[in-house]
Design a protein around this motif. Sequence first.
Motif, PDB file in Angstrom:
ATOM      1  N   TYR A 346       0.804  -1.265  -0.117  1.00  0.00           N
ATOM      2  CA  TYR A 346      -0.114  -0.105  -0.015  1.00  0.00           C
ATOM      3  C   TYR A 346       0.892   1.450  -0.175  1.00  0.00           C
ATOM      4  CZ  TYR A 346      -3.692  -3.550   1.016  1.00  0.00           C
ATOM      5  OH  TYR A 346      -4.352  -4.443   0.842  1.00  0.00           O
ATOM      6  N   CYS A 347       2.096   1.233   0.372  1.00  0.00           N
ATOM      7  CA  CYS A 347       2.873   2.258   0.139  1.00  0.00           C
ATOM      8  C   CYS A 347       4.080   1.653  -0.314  1.00  0.00           C
ATOM      9  CB  CYS A 347       3.172   3.206   1.507  1.00  0.00           C
ATOM     10  SG  CYS A 347       3.716   2.088   2.797  1.00  0.00           S
ATOM     11  N   PRO A 348       4.476   1.476  -1.680  1.00  0.00           N
ATOM     12  CA  PRO A 348       5.581   0.923  -2.302  1.00  0.00           C
ATOM     13  C   PRO A 348       6.851   1.903  -2.172  1.00  0.00           C
ATOM     14  CG  PRO A 348       3.739   0.968  -3.833  1.00  0.00           C
ATOM     15  CD  PRO A 348       3.004   1.287  -2.529  1.00  0.00           C
ATOM     16  N   THR A 349       6.488   2.938  -2.533  1.00  0.00           N
ATOM     17  CA  THR A 349       7.481   4.166  -2.767  1.00  0.00           C
ATOM     18  C   THR A 349       8.024   4.486  -1.248  1.00  0.00           C
ATOM     19  OG1 THR A 349       6.096   5.135  -4.706  1.00  0.00           O
ATOM     20  CG2 THR A 349       7.893   6.385  -3.660  1.00  0.00           C
ATOM     21  N   THR A 350       7.353   4.527  -0.257  1.00  0.00           N
ATOM     22  CA  THR A 350       7.866   4.580   0.935  1.00  0.00           C
ATOM     23  C   THR A 350       8.713   3.359   1.252  1.00  0.00           C
ATOM     24  OG1 THR A 350       6.167   6.039   1.814  1.00  0.00           O
ATOM     25  CG2 THR A 350       7.433   4.958   3.359  1.00  0.00           C
ATOM     26  N   TYR A 351       8.337   2.310   1.175  1.00  0.00           N
ATOM     27  CA  TYR A 351       8.990   1.243   1.218  1.00  0.00           C
ATOM     28  C   TYR A 351      10.307   1.014   0.793  1.00  0.00           C
ATOM     29  CZ  TYR A 351      10.499  -3.858   1.989  1.00  0.00           C
ATOM     30  OH  TYR A 351      11.116  -4.980   2.042  1.00  0.00           O
ATOM     31  N   LYS A 352      10.353   1.385  -0.676  1.00  0.00           N
ATOM     32  CA  LYS A 352      11.469   1.196  -1.477  1.00  0.00           C
ATOM     33  C   LYS A 352      12.487   2.385  -0.946  1.00  0.00           C
ATOM     34  CE  LYS A 352      13.201   1.535  -6.197  1.00  0.00           C
ATOM     35  NZ  LYS A 352      13.023   1.878  -7.694  1.00  0.00           N
ATOM     36  N   ASP A 353      11.933   3.596  -0.924  1.00  0.00           N
ATOM     37  CA  ASP A 353      12.944   4.814  -0.843  1.00  0.00           C
ATOM     38  C   ASP A 353      13.401   4.827   0.481  1.00  0.00           C
ATOM     39  OD1 ASP A 353      12.447   5.174  -3.565  1.00  0.00           O
ATOM     40  OD2 ASP A 353      11.654   7.288  -3.448  1.00  0.00           O
ATOM     41  N   LEU A 354      12.470   4.846   1.589  1.00  0.00           N
ATOM     42  CA  LEU A 354      12.858   5.037   2.937  1.00  0.00           C
ATOM     43  C   LEU A 354      13.138   3.717   3.634  1.00  0.00           C
ATOM     44  CD1 LEU A 354       9.912   7.663   3.836  1.00  0.00           C
ATOM     45  CD2 LEU A 354      12.318   7.914   2.754  1.00  0.00           C
ATOM     46  N   ILE A 355      13.044   2.622   3.250  1.00  0.00           N
ATOM     47  CA  ILE A 355      13.489   1.302   3.903  1.00  0.00           C
ATOM     48  C   ILE A 355      14.418   0.536   3.391  1.00  0.00           C
ATOM     49  CG2 ILE A 355      12.426  -0.796   4.977  1.00  0.00           C
ATOM     50  CD1 ILE A 355       9.973   0.675   5.421  1.00  0.00           C
ATOM     51  N   GLN A 356      14.194   0.238   2.208  1.00  0.00           N
ATOM     52  CA  GLN A 356      15.248  -0.639   1.451  1.00  0.00           C
ATOM     53  C   GLN A 356      16.376   0.441   1.143  1.00  0.00           C
ATOM     54  OE1 GLN A 356      13.130  -2.131  -2.166  1.00  0.00           O
ATOM     55  NE2 GLN A 356      13.132  -4.216  -1.102  1.00  0.00           N
ATOM     56  N   ASN A 357      16.354   1.392   0.381  1.00  0.00           N
ATOM     57  CA  ASN A 357      17.307   2.445   0.185  1.00  0.00           C
ATOM     58  C   ASN A 357      18.159   2.822   1.279  1.00  0.00           C
ATOM     59  OD1 ASN A 357      16.829   2.113  -2.491  1.00  0.00           O
ATOM     60  ND2 ASN A 357      15.846   3.983  -2.768  1.00  0.00           N
ATOM     61  N   ALA A 358      17.499   3.065   2.391  1.00  0.00           N
ATOM     62  CA  ALA A 358      18.181   3.422   3.545  1.00  0.00           C
ATOM     63  C   ALA A 358      18.990   2.410   4.298  1.00  0.00           C
ATOM     64  CB  ALA A 358      17.017   3.845   4.688  1.00  0.00           C
ATOM     65  N   GLU A 359      18.498   0.874   4.171  1.00  0.00           N
ATOM     66  CA  GLU A 359      19.334  -0.213   4.775  1.00  0.00           C
ATOM     67  C   GLU A 359      20.582  -0.294   3.741  1.00  0.00           C
ATOM     68  OE1 GLU A 359      17.283  -3.573   5.892  1.00  0.00           O
ATOM     69  OE2 GLU A 359      16.271  -2.472   7.461  1.00  0.00           O
ATOM     70  N   GLN A 360      20.401  -0.053   2.441  1.00  0.00           N
ATOM     71  CA  GLN A 360      21.333  -0.445   1.616  1.00  0.00           C
ATOM     72  C   GLN A 360      22.506   0.418   1.792  1.00  0.00           C
ATOM     73  OE1 GLN A 360      19.813  -0.079  -2.313  1.00  0.00           O
ATOM     74  NE2 GLN A 360      18.810  -2.377  -2.038  1.00  0.00           N
ATOM     75  N   LYS A 361      22.294   1.919   1.998  1.00  0.00           N
ATOM     76  CA  LYS A 361      23.070   3.137   2.407  1.00  0.00           C
ATOM     77  C   LYS A 361      23.852   2.644   3.526  1.00  0.00           C
ATOM     78  CE  LYS A 361      20.798   6.604  -0.446  1.00  0.00           C
ATOM     79  NZ  LYS A 361      19.829   7.994  -0.344  1.00  0.00           N
ATOM     80  N   GLY A 362      23.143   2.200   4.561  1.00  0.00           N
ATOM     81  CA  GLY A 362      23.621   1.938   5.862  1.00  0.00           C
ATOM     82  C   GLY A 362      24.718   0.839   5.812  1.00  0.00           C
ATOM     83  N   PHE A 363      24.438  -0.116   4.793  1.00  0.00           N
ATOM     84  CA  PHE A 363      25.079  -1.436   4.736  1.00  0.00           C
ATOM     85  C   PHE A 363      26.547  -0.885   4.131  1.00  0.00           C
ATOM     86  CE2 PHE A 363      26.864  -4.711   2.037  1.00  0.00           C
ATOM     87  CZ  PHE A 363      27.173  -5.815   3.054  1.00  0.00           C
ATOM     88  N   MET A 364      26.512   0.052   3.192  1.00  0.00           N
ATOM     89  CA  MET A 364      27.589   0.512   2.448  1.00  0.00           C
ATOM     90  C   MET A 364      28.378   1.209   3.149  1.00  0.00           C
ATOM     91  SD  MET A 364      25.749   1.400  -1.293  1.00  0.00           S
ATOM     92  CE  MET A 364      26.889   2.341  -2.087  1.00  0.00           C
ATOM     93  N   ARG A 365      27.597   2.134   4.204  1.00  0.00           N
ATOM     94  CA  ARG A 365      28.794   2.930   4.819  1.00  0.00           C
ATOM     95  C   ARG A 365      29.492   1.996   6.074  1.00  0.00           C
ATOM     96  NH1 ARG A 365      24.228   6.636   5.074  1.00  0.00           N
ATOM     97  NH2 ARG A 365      23.373   5.857   6.723  1.00  0.00           N
ATOM     98  N   SER A 366      28.697   0.858   6.392  1.00  0.00           N
ATOM     99  CA  SER A 366      29.555   0.106   7.689  1.00  0.00           C
ATOM    100  C   SER A 366      30.695  -0.599   6.900  1.00  0.00           C
ATOM    101  CB  SER A 366      28.501  -0.908   8.041  1.00  0.00           C
ATOM    102  OG  SER A 366      27.751  -1.784   7.048  1.00  0.00           O
ATOM    103  N   GLU A 367      30.284  -0.905   5.348  1.00  0.00           N
ATOM    104  CA  GLU A 367      31.419  -1.705   4.717  1.00  0.00           C
ATOM    105  C   GLU A 367      32.635  -0.896   4.469  1.00  0.00           C
ATOM    106  OE1 GLU A 367      31.724  -4.904   2.695  1.00  0.00           O
ATOM    107  OE2 GLU A 367      30.466  -5.192   4.618  1.00  0.00           O
ATOM    108  N   ASP A 368      32.315   0.705   4.380  1.00  0.00           N
ATOM    109  CA  ASP A 368      33.278   1.520   4.021  1.00  0.00           C
ATOM    110  C   ASP A 368      34.181   1.741   5.484  1.00  0.00           C
ATOM    111  OD1 ASP A 368      32.759   1.969   1.362  1.00  0.00           O
ATOM    112  OD2 ASP A 368      31.295   3.697   1.818  1.00  0.00           O
ATOM    113  N   ALA A 369      33.508   1.857   6.362  1.00  0.00           N
ATOM    114  CA  ALA A 369      34.080   2.085   7.635  1.00  0.00           C
ATOM    115  C   ALA A 369      35.169   0.721   8.132  1.00  0.00           C
ATOM    116  CB  ALA A 369      33.248   2.226   8.757  1.00  0.00           C
ATOM    117  N   ALA A 370      34.711  -0.685   7.686  1.00  0.00           N
ATOM    118  CA  ALA A 370      35.168  -1.838   7.912  1.00  0.00           C
ATOM    119  C   ALA A 370      36.411  -1.436   6.950  1.00  0.00           C
ATOM    120  CB  ALA A 370      34.660  -2.862   7.611  1.00  0.00           C
TER     121      ALA A 370
END
Length: 370
Positions: A346-370
Amino acid sequence: DSKQTSWKCGSVRTIIQHPCLRHDPKGPGKARMLKKIQICLCFFFVLGILYEISLLSGCFFSYMPMSKHFLTPEQVLNLGKSIIFLETTERLEPPPLVSCSVESAARIYPDRPIILFMKGLTNDTALDLNSSYAAFSLLSSMKNVFIFPLQMETVFQETPLLQWYNQVVPEQEKNWVHVSSDASRLALIWKYGGIYMDTDVISIRPIPEESFLAAQKSQFSSNGIFGFPAHHKFVWDCMENFVLKYNGNIWGNQGPFLMTRMLKTICNLTDFKGTEDHSCQNISFLNPQRFYPIPYPAWGRYYQVWDKSPNFNHSYALHLWNFMNHNRKVVVAGSNTLAEKLYKAYCPTTYKDLIQNAEQKGFMRSEDAA
């Protein structure tokens, strides 16, 4: 010799010079032709009026998102049948659940204005499609979503609530965020009509009622979602009782308890049996299944994995009870919880932009820090 004949249709006036018909054997034919011209002119005039009306209805949104940024709250509210959300804290970044609530309403009601009023906004706040706030940009890009500052003194003008607002001291109020929201939703629906929804309500299908309250349980009304046409007497009476029985120290006294006590003054409330709705004096009292199929003691089930997800066939929207969410449970991508499935549907854009993308960005930041 000639004779001047004129026809008038609305504001259209056509003057045609023609020979005197009594000396012209073809006069009857010309008269018929002129009659057809008159009918055509009237037809086009009516089409013009209908076109103007269409710009203030569903067709209006075909011009979004560019022109909507020049509209005032009153202009949008006067379009009628708005879906209204309120944010009475000072925050400027709507969390994912707020974004999901607004997006789901925009999808379920594509021909109605969806308005999010935010207290933290001012007329000078420069927030637009390029805002650094992801949710704000996401919602602003939706053609029928409008985000406006919540100016309470303006909202309460010409209502019984203005005197109360001028006397109350917000800093001394225990539940000001909730009380101010309770008051604002009443005033906005009284003035303009439409539907009010809490920002933790996910719409799943259109509500077919115009004048309605939502039962949280038998003989008890919520104020988290309700709808009325403008200037409905019940809403005015609620505002008067809000002031008369005001007690800001009791949570809900100006909210669900207000709606319940006012409904009881005009209706003989009985328990619900099955999934039927109740009706009293042209107000529909909607079954708890319509918005509260999961009651508040079980609110955590939205954030659990179900063996078989419910279909919610008897519901118009789902209230996720964010007030109960003290541990701040959130939707996590890949968790397979009921809430995640609702976001996807019912809110696929919110799910994609605010949840999936945010987690992907967080994962990339943690990889960079490592």
